[in-house]
Design an enzyme around this catalytic site. Structure first.
Site, mmCIF file in Angstrom:
data_model
loop_
_atom_site.group_PDB
_atom_site.id
_atom_site.type_symbol
_atom_site.label_atom_id
_atom_site.label_comp_id
_atom_site.label_asym_id
_atom_site.label_seq_id
_atom_site.Cartn_x
_atom_site.Cartn_y
_atom_site.Cartn_z
ATOM 1 N N PRO A 324 19.906 -25.532 -15.888
ATOM 2 C CA PRO A 324 18.993 -24.976 -16.930
ATOM 3 C C PRO A 324 17.970 -25.854 -17.944
ATOM 4 O O PRO A 324 18.407 -26.538 -18.649
ATOM 5 C CB PRO A 324 20.029 -24.033 -17.863
ATOM 6 C CG PRO A 324 20.942 -24.781 -17.659
ATOM 7 C CD PRO A 324 21.522 -25.330 -16.265
ATOM 8 N N GLY A 325 16.516 -25.184 -17.488
ATOM 9 C CA GLY A 325 15.794 -25.852 -18.766
ATOM 10 C C GLY A 325 15.521 -24.506 -19.955
ATOM 11 O O GLY A 325 16.133 -24.176 -21.501
ATOM 12 N N ARG A 363 0.766 -22.064 -21.805
ATOM 13 C CA ARG A 363 1.288 -21.378 -20.668
ATOM 14 C C ARG A 363 0.681 -19.811 -20.198
ATOM 15 O O ARG A 363 0.581 -19.143 -18.950
ATOM 16 C CB ARG A 363 2.315 -20.825 -20.961
ATOM 17 C CG ARG A 363 3.655 -22.220 -21.140
ATOM 18 C CD ARG A 363 5.222 -21.672 -21.165
ATOM 19 N NE ARG A 363 5.842 -21.129 -20.023
ATOM 20 C CZ ARG A 363 5.541 -20.068 -19.760
ATOM 21 N NH1 ARG A 363 6.183 -19.148 -20.609
ATOM 22 N NH2 ARG A 363 6.058 -18.985 -18.347
ATOM 23 N N TYR A 367 -0.762 -19.546 -16.672
ATOM 24 C CA TYR A 367 0.478 -18.223 -16.058
ATOM 25 C C TYR A 367 0.415 -17.220 -16.260
ATOM 26 O O TYR A 367 0.788 -15.993 -15.999
ATOM 27 C CB TYR A 367 1.881 -18.911 -16.101
ATOM 28 C CG TYR A 367 2.491 -19.602 -15.956
ATOM 29 C CD1 TYR A 367 2.248 -20.858 -14.889
ATOM 30 C CD2 TYR A 367 2.900 -20.809 -17.035
ATOM 31 C CE1 TYR A 367 2.533 -22.127 -14.743
ATOM 32 C CE2 TYR A 367 3.164 -22.718 -16.581
ATOM 33 C CZ TYR A 367 2.834 -22.981 -15.599
ATOM 34 O OH TYR A 367 3.327 -24.099 -15.577
ATOM 35 N N CYS A 394 -12.298 -24.476 -27.253
ATOM 36 C CA CYS A 394 -14.574 -24.278 -26.359
ATOM 37 C C CYS A 394 -13.847 -23.770 -25.380
ATOM 38 O O CYS A 394 -14.457 -24.928 -23.887
ATOM 39 C CB CYS A 394 -14.924 -25.235 -26.205
ATOM 40 S SG CYS A 394 -15.141 -26.056 -28.130
ATOM 41 N N GLU A 395 -13.121 -22.432 -24.808
ATOM 42 C CA GLU A 395 -13.047 -21.794 -23.945
ATOM 43 C C GLU A 395 -13.062 -20.632 -24.082
ATOM 44 O O GLU A 395 -11.579 -20.523 -24.739
ATOM 45 C CB GLU A 395 -11.714 -22.575 -23.241
ATOM 46 C CG GLU A 395 -11.396 -22.696 -21.602
ATOM 47 C CD GLU A 395 -11.003 -23.437 -20.456
ATOM 48 O OE1 GLU A 395 -11.093 -24.050 -21.134
ATOM 49 O OE2 GLU A 395 -10.348 -23.516 -20.039
ATOM 50 N N TYR A 423 8.897 -25.360 -22.627
ATOM 51 C CA TYR A 423 7.420 -25.222 -21.798
ATOM 52 C C TYR A 423 6.129 -25.566 -22.696
ATOM 53 O O TYR A 423 5.024 -25.587 -22.284
ATOM 54 C CB TYR A 423 7.359 -24.936 -20.200
ATOM 55 C CG TYR A 423 8.528 -25.103 -19.244
ATOM 56 C CD1 TYR A 423 8.684 -26.306 -18.522
ATOM 57 C CD2 TYR A 423 9.047 -24.024 -19.381
ATOM 58 C CE1 TYR A 423 9.746 -26.447 -17.750
ATOM 59 C CE2 TYR A 423 10.321 -24.647 -18.571
ATOM 60 C CZ TYR A 423 10.587 -25.316 -17.562
ATOM 61 O OH TYR A 423 11.313 -25.720 -16.832
HETATM 62 N N1 LLP Z 1 15.911 -27.873 -12.005
HETATM 63 C C1 LLP Z 1 14.509 -28.506 -11.597
HETATM 64 C C2 LLP Z 1 14.542 -29.416 -10.042
HETATM 65 C C3 LLP Z 1 13.308 -27.423 -11.830
HETATM 66 O O1 LLP Z 1 12.839 -27.657 -10.632
HETATM 67 C C4 LLP Z 1 13.322 -27.191 -13.192
HETATM 68 C C5 LLP Z 1 12.751 -26.084 -13.652
HETATM 69 C C6 LLP Z 1 15.130 -26.657 -13.306
HETATM 70 C C7 LLP Z 1 15.972 -27.196 -13.494
HETATM 71 C C8 LLP Z 1 14.803 -25.923 -14.781
HETATM 72 O O2 LLP Z 1 14.033 -24.430 -14.649
HETATM 73 P P1 LLP Z 1 14.350 -23.259 -15.599
HETATM 74 O O3 LLP Z 1 15.824 -23.159 -16.589
HETATM 75 O O4 LLP Z 1 13.792 -23.894 -16.912
HETATM 76 O O5 LLP Z 1 13.855 -22.106 -15.818
HETATM 77 N N2 LLP Z 1 5.766 -24.989 -16.461
HETATM 78 C C9 LLP Z 1 6.844 -23.468 -15.737
HETATM 79 C C10 LLP Z 1 7.869 -23.888 -16.014
HETATM 80 C C11 LLP Z 1 8.241 -25.497 -14.515
HETATM 81 C C12 LLP Z 1 9.576 -25.060 -14.081
HETATM 82 C C13 LLP Z 1 9.905 -25.867 -13.696
HETATM 83 N N3 LLP Z 1 11.061 -26.409 -12.504
HETATM 84 C C14 LLP Z 1 6.274 -22.814 -16.992
HETATM 85 O O6 LLP Z 1 5.924 -23.147 -18.229
HETATM 86 O O7 LLP Z 1 7.074 -21.604 -16.927
#
Ligand code: LLP
Length: 474
Positions: A324-325, A363, A367, A394-395, A423
Site C-alpha cells: 500500500p502507498g 492531482r 485526475y 499561469c493556467e 502523490y
Molecule cells: N504497487 C504498484 C505496483 C503500484 O503501481 C502502486 C501505485 C502501488 C503499489 C500503490 O498503490 P496505492 O496503495 O497507493 O493505491 N499518481 C496517482 C496514483 C498512481 C498509483 C501508481 N501505482 C494518484 O495521484 O492518484
C-alpha cells in the site's frame, strides 16, 4: 474494526473537527490526521503543533506530516496481517506515494519493507538505511543501471516484461555484475496483469489486460518455462496490482483467487515460488462522501481470500506481501498555504487565491481529484462562503478546490488542504519556476524539517549558460 463515520461539520456549520477516536480510527478513513484538534486559540493543531505557528516558522506552502497517523497506519496493516494470516507476511510501503529520507526511515522503523520504482527512489531508500532484503524494485522500463544497482545491493526485482528478464540474465552472465551480486542468483518476482477491472480513474487503473504493466497471463507457461531454465534467476514469487484509490473489496477478493491459480501452475515447472504480492490500492477519504473500507477490512478480505483459494486448490500458503502507498500516508499530511486575494465574478463565483497550487498538488488538474480545506486560524468561524480555491500558476485549470466551503477569508489567513500525503510531494514540479515547498514531520509538539524549501538558487542549479550567451558589459 467497524467502519467509522466521516468527520462532520459541527451543528453550527463550523469547520471540520475530528470526531473519531484516534485509538480505533483507520487512518485511511479520516479527513484530517489523527492528532488534529482545535487548540485554545481555536487554531488547528496537528501533532501538538499550531499550524499557524508552523507557517510563521517554516513559510508556506508547507507540507505538514503527522508521524502518529503514519505510524498508526503502518501498525494497523502489520497487526491485521498478523491477526488474519497464519503464514508469513510482509507489508511494503509503495514509496512512490512519498519518497524521501525521513519517510523511508519512519516506515522502516515500523518494520515495513519498501517498494521503489526508480534508481532515485532506490538510492533514497538505501541512504535512509532500509535493508536491501526488504526492498522491491518495480518499473515497466527499468534501465540497466537501475537493475545493476538493485542487484548489487541485494534487492528483489519485480520483473515486468521479457526485455527485462533477458537483461537480468545477461547482467548475471556479466562477470563483474555477478561478482557484485555476490555470485548469487538474482531474486525476482514476476508481475502479471490480472485482467481485473475496478472503478477508479482510468489513469490509475493498472490491472486490466490493456495495460503497459506486467506479463499477459496468457504467456504464463512460456514465462515459467523460460525462468525455470535460468540458473541465474531465483524466481520466488508473483505480483499483481490492480489500481489505486479503490473502495470496492470485491476486486481484491477476485485477485486473490486469480493469483493462487497462477501459483498452482508454477509448481508444474518446479519453480520455488512461495511469495504472492497482491499490490496496493486501498483508497482514502478525501471528502465526506468517500467511504473506503478500513485497513483492517481490506487486509481481512485479502487474507481470507488467499486462505480459501489455497485450500480449494491444494496449494501451500504463500508468504503474503501487500504494497500500500496512499492508505499508509495519504491522510497523514496536510498542505498549509497563505491566502492571497479574492476575485468575485458576479453571479458566477468567488476565487480565493493561495500561494501554491498545481506545482505542489497536481492531482486536481491531472485526475480532477477533490479535496477539502479549512482555515487553520479561524477554526471556530462558520463556513458561510462558497468559493473556488485557486492556485497561483499561469493556467486556468490550476484550481485546488472548485467548490469549497470556507469562512470569510482575508489575505494572510492559513488555508489547510487535507489528505495531501500521497502523490503530492512525489508528483510536485517547479512549474512556473516555483520552488518546491518545505515539509515538516510533527509529533507531540515537535516539528522537524524533513524537506528543506527550495530556493531560487536551487532552481538554477542545473542551468548552464553557454559561453556565447553570457552577457558582458560594454
Ligand atoms: N504497487 C504498484 C505496483 C503500484 O503501481 C502502486 C501505485 C502501488 C503499489 C500503490 O498503490 P496505492 O496503495 O497507493 O493505491 N499518481 C496517482 C496514483 C498512481 C498509483 C501508481 N501505482 C494518484 O495521484 O492518484
Amino acid at each position: 474494526m467497524v467502519s467509522t463515520p466521516a468527520p462532520a461539520l459541527d451543528n453550527s456549520g463550523r469547520q471540520y473537527l475530528p470526531t473519531l477516536d484516534p485509538a480505533t480510527a483507520s487512518p485511511n478513513q479520516v479527513l484530517m490526521p489523527l492528532t488534529a484538534r482545535a487548540n485554545a486559540q481555536n487554531h488547528l493543531e496537528i501533532g501538538g503543533c499550531d499550524v499557524t505557528t508552523l507557517v510563521e516558522r517554516f513559510g508556506s506552502p508547507l507540507y505538514i506530516l503527522d508521524e502518529e497517523t503514519l505510524r498508526t497506519a503502518c501498525r494497523q496493516y502489520r497487526e491485521a496481517f498478523r491477526q488474519y494470516y497464519p503464514g508469513e507476511s510482509l507489508v511494503i510501503y509503495a514509496s512512490k506515494a512519498w519518497n524521501c529520507l525521513a519517510v523511508c526511515a519512519v516506515v522502516d522503523s515500523e518494520e515495513l519493507g519498501l517498494d521503489v520504482v526508480s534508481g532515485g527512489e532506490l538510492y533514497t531508500a538505501l541512504k535512509a538505511g532500509v535493508s536491501p532484503d526488504k526492498i522491491y524494485l518495480h518499473g515497466n522500463n527499468k534501465s540497466v543501471e537501475e537493475l545493476s544497482l538493485a542487484v548489487s545491493a541485494g534487492c528483489t526485482i519485480v520483473v515486468d516484461n521479457w526485455q527485462e528478464l533477458k537483461t537480468l540474465v545477461s547482467l548475471a552472465a556479466d562477470s563483474e555484475t555477478s561478482e557484485t551480486a555476490g555470485g548469487q542468483p538474482i531474486r525476482i518476482l514476476l508481475r502479471l496483469t490480472p485482467g481485473i477491472e475496478c472503478h477508479t480513474h482510468e489513469y490509475i487503473r493498472t490491472g486490466h489486460l490493456d495495460s503497459k504493466f506486467g506479463f499477459d497471463p496468457e504467456q504464463l507457461d512460456e514465462v515459467f518455462a523460460y525462468v525455470s531454465q535460468q540458473p541465474a534467476l531465483l524466481c520466488v514469487g508473483l505480483h499483481a496490482h490492480i489500481g489505486s484509490q479503490i473502495f470496492e473489496l470485491q476486486a481484491h477478493q477476485d485477485l486473490t483467487s486469480v493469483m493462487v491459480q497462477w501459483l498452482s501452475k508454477a509448481a508444474q515447472y518446479g519453480l520455488p515460488i512461495s511469495e504472492l504480492d497482491i499490490g496496493g490500492g486501498l483508497g482514502i477519504r478525501y471528502t465526506e462522501s468517500d467511504d473506503p473500507p478500513s485497513i483492517d477490512e481490506w487486509v481481512k478480505v485479502i487474507c481470507e481470500g488467499i486462505i480459501r483459494a489455497c485450500q480449494r486448490q491444494g496449494v501451500a500458503m504463500p508468504r503474503l506481501i501487500a504494497e500500500p502507498g496512499r492508505s499508509l500516508i495519504g491522510s497523514a499530511c496536510v498542505t498549509a498555504y497563505r491566502v492571497g486575494g479574492q476575485k468575485t465574478v458576479p453571479g458566477i463565483r468567488t476565487y480565493v487565491t493561495v500561494d501554491g497550487g498545481m506545482s505542489d498538488n497536481p492531482r486536481p488538474i491531472t485526475y480532477q481529484s477533490v479535496y477539502r480545506a479549512v482555515v487553520a486560524n479561524k477554526l471556530s468561524a462558520p463556513m458561510t462562503e462558497s468559493v473556488a480555491i485557486a492556485g497561483k500558476h499561469c493556467e486556468s485549470g490550476d484550481i485546488v478546490i472548485k467548490d469549497a466551503k470556507l469562512p470569510p477569508t482575508e489575505p494572510g489567513d492559513v488555508l489547510v488542504v487535507m489528505g495531501t500525503g500521497a502523490y503530492n510531494y512525489s508528483m510536485a514540479s517547479n512549474y512556473n519556476r516555483l520552488p518546491r515547498p518545505a515539509a515538516v514531520l510533527v509529533n507531540q509538539g515537535d516539528a522537524s524539517l524533513i524537506l528543506q524549501r527550495e530556493t531560487v538558487e536551487d532552481l538554477i542549479r542545473q542551468d548552464r549558460l553557454p559561453e556565447r550567451l553570457v552577457r558582458r558589459e560594454g
